[in-house]
Design a protein around this motif. Structure first.
Motif, PDB file in Angstrom:
ATOM      1  N   THR A  98       0.855  -1.186   0.000  1.00 53.39           N
ATOM      2  CA  THR A  98       0.000   0.000   0.000  1.00 53.39           C
ATOM      3  C   THR A  98       0.892   1.237   0.000  1.00 53.39           C
ATOM      4  N   ALA A  99       0.605   2.147  -0.909  1.00 51.70           N
ATOM      5  CA  ALA A  99       1.355   3.404  -0.989  1.00 51.70           C
ATOM      6  C   ALA A  99       0.408   4.503  -1.478  1.00 51.70           C
ATOM      7  N   TYR A 100       0.738   5.722  -1.145  1.00 55.98           N
ATOM      8  CA  TYR A 100      -0.067   6.878  -1.528  1.00 55.98           C
ATOM      9  C   TYR A 100       0.813   7.835  -2.335  1.00 55.98           C
ATOM     10  N   PHE A 101       0.301   8.291  -3.475  1.00 55.84           N
ATOM     11  CA  PHE A 101       1.042   9.216  -4.334  1.00 55.84           C
ATOM     12  C   PHE A 101       0.087  10.228  -4.940  1.00 55.84           C
ATOM     13  N   ASP A 102       0.614  11.390  -5.277  1.00 54.11           N
ATOM     14  CA  ASP A 102      -0.073  12.341  -6.149  1.00 54.11           C
ATOM     15  C   ASP A 102       0.484  12.103  -7.545  1.00 54.11           C
ATOM     16  N   LEU A 103      -0.382  11.886  -8.516  1.00 53.38           N
ATOM     17  CA  LEU A 103       0.087  11.514  -9.857  1.00 53.38           C
ATOM     18  C   LEU A 103       0.900  12.604 -10.549  1.00 53.38           C
ATOM     19  N   ASN A 104       0.819  13.827 -10.077  1.00 56.39           N
ATOM     20  CA  ASN A 104       1.653  14.877 -10.667  1.00 56.39           C
ATOM     21  C   ASN A 104       3.021  14.962  -9.998  1.00 56.39           C
ATOM     22  N   LYS A 105       3.321  14.019  -9.089  1.00 53.40           N
ATOM     23  CA  LYS A 105       4.605  14.034  -8.392  1.00 53.40           C
ATOM     24  C   LYS A 105       5.352  12.715  -8.554  1.00 53.40           C
ATOM     25  N   VAL A 106       5.007  11.964  -9.570  1.00 51.01           N
ATOM     26  CA  VAL A 106       5.654  10.683  -9.840  1.00 51.01           C
ATOM     27  C   VAL A 106       6.204  10.705 -11.267  1.00 51.01           C
ATOM     28  N   ILE A 107       6.835   9.620 -11.671  1.00 48.43           N
ATOM     29  CA  ILE A 107       7.373   9.577 -13.031  1.00 48.43           C
ATOM     30  C   ILE A 107       6.237   9.692 -14.048  1.00 48.43           C
ATOM     31  N   THR A 108       6.555  10.199 -15.205  1.00 48.63           N
ATOM     32  CA  THR A 108       5.567  10.422 -16.256  1.00 48.63           C
ATOM     33  C   THR A 108       4.848   9.131 -16.648  1.00 48.63           C
ATOM     34  N   GLY A 109       5.556   8.006 -16.612  1.00 48.31           N
ATOM     35  CA  GLY A 109       4.923   6.731 -16.945  1.00 48.31           C
ATOM     36  C   GLY A 109       3.716   6.444 -16.069  1.00 48.31           C
ATOM     37  N   TRP A 110       3.791   6.816 -14.797  1.00 43.13           N
ATOM     38  CA  TRP A 110       2.656   6.638 -13.892  1.00 43.13           C
ATOM     39  C   TRP A 110       1.578   7.697 -14.146  1.00 43.13           C
ATOM     40  N   THR A 111       2.001   8.942 -14.352  1.00 43.92           N
ATOM     41  CA  THR A 111       1.047  10.025 -14.587  1.00 43.92           C
ATOM     42  C   THR A 111       0.181   9.721 -15.805  1.00 43.92           C
ATOM     43  N   VAL A 112       0.779   9.130 -16.831  1.00 40.73           N
ATOM     44  CA  VAL A 112       0.072   8.784 -18.059  1.00 40.73           C
ATOM     45  C   VAL A 112      -0.664   7.444 -17.919  1.00 40.73           C
ATOM     46  N   GLY A 113      -0.066   6.485 -17.238  1.00 39.19           N
ATOM     47  CA  GLY A 113      -0.598   5.133 -17.210  1.00 39.19           C
ATOM     48  C   GLY A 113      -1.706   4.867 -16.211  1.00 39.19           C
ATOM     49  N   ILE A 114      -1.582   5.364 -15.005  1.00 38.18           N
ATOM     50  CA  ILE A 114      -2.561   5.048 -13.962  1.00 38.18           C
ATOM     51  C   ILE A 114      -3.971   5.521 -14.329  1.00 38.18           C
ATOM     52  N   PRO A 115      -4.142   6.684 -14.982  1.00 41.47           N
ATOM     53  CA  PRO A 115      -5.500   7.106 -15.358  1.00 41.47           C
ATOM     54  C   PRO A 115      -6.181   6.213 -16.417  1.00 41.47           C
ATOM     55  N   LYS A 116      -5.522   5.193 -16.862  1.00 43.28           N
ATOM     56  CA  LYS A 116      -6.131   4.278 -17.833  1.00 43.28           C
ATOM     57  C   LYS A 116      -7.019   3.223 -17.149  1.00 43.28           C
ATOM     58  N   ILE A 117      -6.970   3.164 -15.813  1.00 45.47           N
ATOM     59  CA  ILE A 117      -7.800   2.217 -15.072  1.00 45.47           C
ATOM     60  C   ILE A 117      -8.608   2.949 -14.005  1.00 45.47           C
ATOM     61  N   GLY A 118      -9.657   2.295 -13.535  1.00 50.85           N
ATOM     62  CA  GLY A 118     -10.476   2.860 -12.475  1.00 50.85           C
ATOM     63  C   GLY A 118     -10.190   2.186 -11.140  1.00 50.85           C
ATOM     64  N   LYS A 119     -10.956   2.575 -10.139  1.00 53.03           N
ATOM     65  CA  LYS A 119     -10.827   2.014  -8.792  1.00 53.03           C
ATOM     66  C   LYS A 119     -10.919   0.490  -8.857  1.00 53.03           C
ATOM     67  N   ASP A 120     -10.028  -0.170  -8.136  1.00 56.26           N
ATOM     68  CA  ASP A 120      -9.917  -1.632  -8.091  1.00 56.26           C
ATOM     69  C   ASP A 120      -9.390  -2.223  -9.402  1.00 56.26           C
ATOM     70  N   GLY A 121      -8.821  -1.387 -10.255  1.00 53.22           N
ATOM     71  CA  GLY A 121      -8.220  -1.856 -11.497  1.00 53.22           C
ATOM     72  C   GLY A 121      -6.775  -2.269 -11.290  1.00 53.22           C
ATOM     73  N   GLU A 122      -6.235  -2.919 -12.302  1.00 55.31           N
ATOM     74  CA  GLU A 122      -4.833  -3.357 -12.269  1.00 55.31           C
ATOM     75  C   GLU A 122      -4.243  -3.175 -13.663  1.00 55.31           C
ATOM     76  N   ILE A 123      -3.012  -2.699 -13.698  1.00 58.21           N
ATOM     77  CA  ILE A 123      -2.350  -2.421 -14.971  1.00 58.21           C
ATOM     78  C   ILE A 123      -0.873  -2.790 -14.888  1.00 58.21           C
ATOM     79  N   ASN A 124      -0.334  -3.249 -15.993  1.00 66.10           N
ATOM     80  CA  ASN A 124       1.103  -3.430 -16.139  1.00 66.10           C
ATOM     81  C   ASN A 124       1.599  -2.310 -17.041  1.00 66.10           C
ATOM     82  N   LEU A 125       2.582  -1.586 -16.566  1.00 63.18           N
ATOM     83  CA  LEU A 125       3.169  -0.482 -17.326  1.00 63.18           C
ATOM     84  C   LEU A 125       4.568  -0.880 -17.769  1.00 63.18           C
ATOM     85  N   PHE A 126       4.865  -0.666 -19.038  1.00 63.97           N
ATOM     86  CA  PHE A 126       6.193  -0.906 -19.597  1.00 63.97           C
ATOM     87  C   PHE A 126       6.704   0.477 -19.978  1.00 63.97           C
ATOM     88  N   VAL A 127       7.537   1.042 -19.125  1.00 61.34           N
ATOM     89  CA  VAL A 127       7.860   2.468 -19.167  1.00 61.34           C
ATOM     90  C   VAL A 127       9.207   2.711 -19.837  1.00 61.34           C
TER      91      VAL A 127
END
Length: 159
Positions: A98-127
């Motif tokens: 469990t971790a907490y982040f603001d998406l504007n304070k992480v690497i761009t791969g997360w800022t772009v990738g995480i909004p592709k899923i909703g709550k309780d979603g799961e994604i694999n990012l190849f950054v």
């Protein structure tokens, strides 16, 4: 004598600042590095028989494991996630249940990738490295490293 000392101190300060300047180097080309990283990602996906990988307009490769809810976080949302981060050789460099982040304070791969899923979603990012740490090392992550993340989005608050 005092003028000479001040001049010498100024020269030393300038030399110190120049030596410590972060520089990508004269040969660093982010577009060329992206091409190298993309080829590595495609080879990794093929070698590991990973299915349904998508490639968005910004150049991020991703696989939606579970789409989650319909509402999605925006690029500045506060998110609650669980994740594992590895390099292409599958060596783990980070991870949290469990971790907490603001998406504007992480690497761009997360800022772009995480909004592709909703709550309780799961994604694999190849950054690609340009959306990670670029030509800089970061702890156990070497310069120009492709990063692979499995991220579970537990919750988020859009700002």
């Amino acid at each position: 004598m005092k003028k000479l000392f001040v001049l010498g101190a100024g020269v030393l300060l300038f030399a110190f600042a120049a030596c410590n300047k972060k520089d990508n180097g004269p040969d660093y080309d982010p577009n060329a590095q992206y091409d190298i990283d993309s080829a590595k990602i495609v080879a990794y996906i093929q070698a590991n028989n990973i299915q349904n990988v998508q490639h968005d307009s910004r150049g991020l490769f991703y696989q939606i494991v579970k789409p989650g809810g319909e509402q999605k976080p925006n690029g500045v949302a506060s998110v609650k996630v669980g994740y594992t981060g590895t390099l292409l050789d599958k060596s783990k460099f980070d991870g949290k249940d469990t971790a907490y982040f603001d998406l504007n304070k992480v690497i761009t791969g997360w800022t772009v990738g995480i909004p592709k899923i909703g709550k309780d979603g799961e994604i694999n990012l190849f950054v690609p490295s340009i959306y990670g740490y670029g030509p800089y090392a970061n702890g156990p992550i070497p310069p120009n490293s492709v990063l692979v993340f499995n991220v579970k989005l537990y919750d988020f608050v859009n700002k």
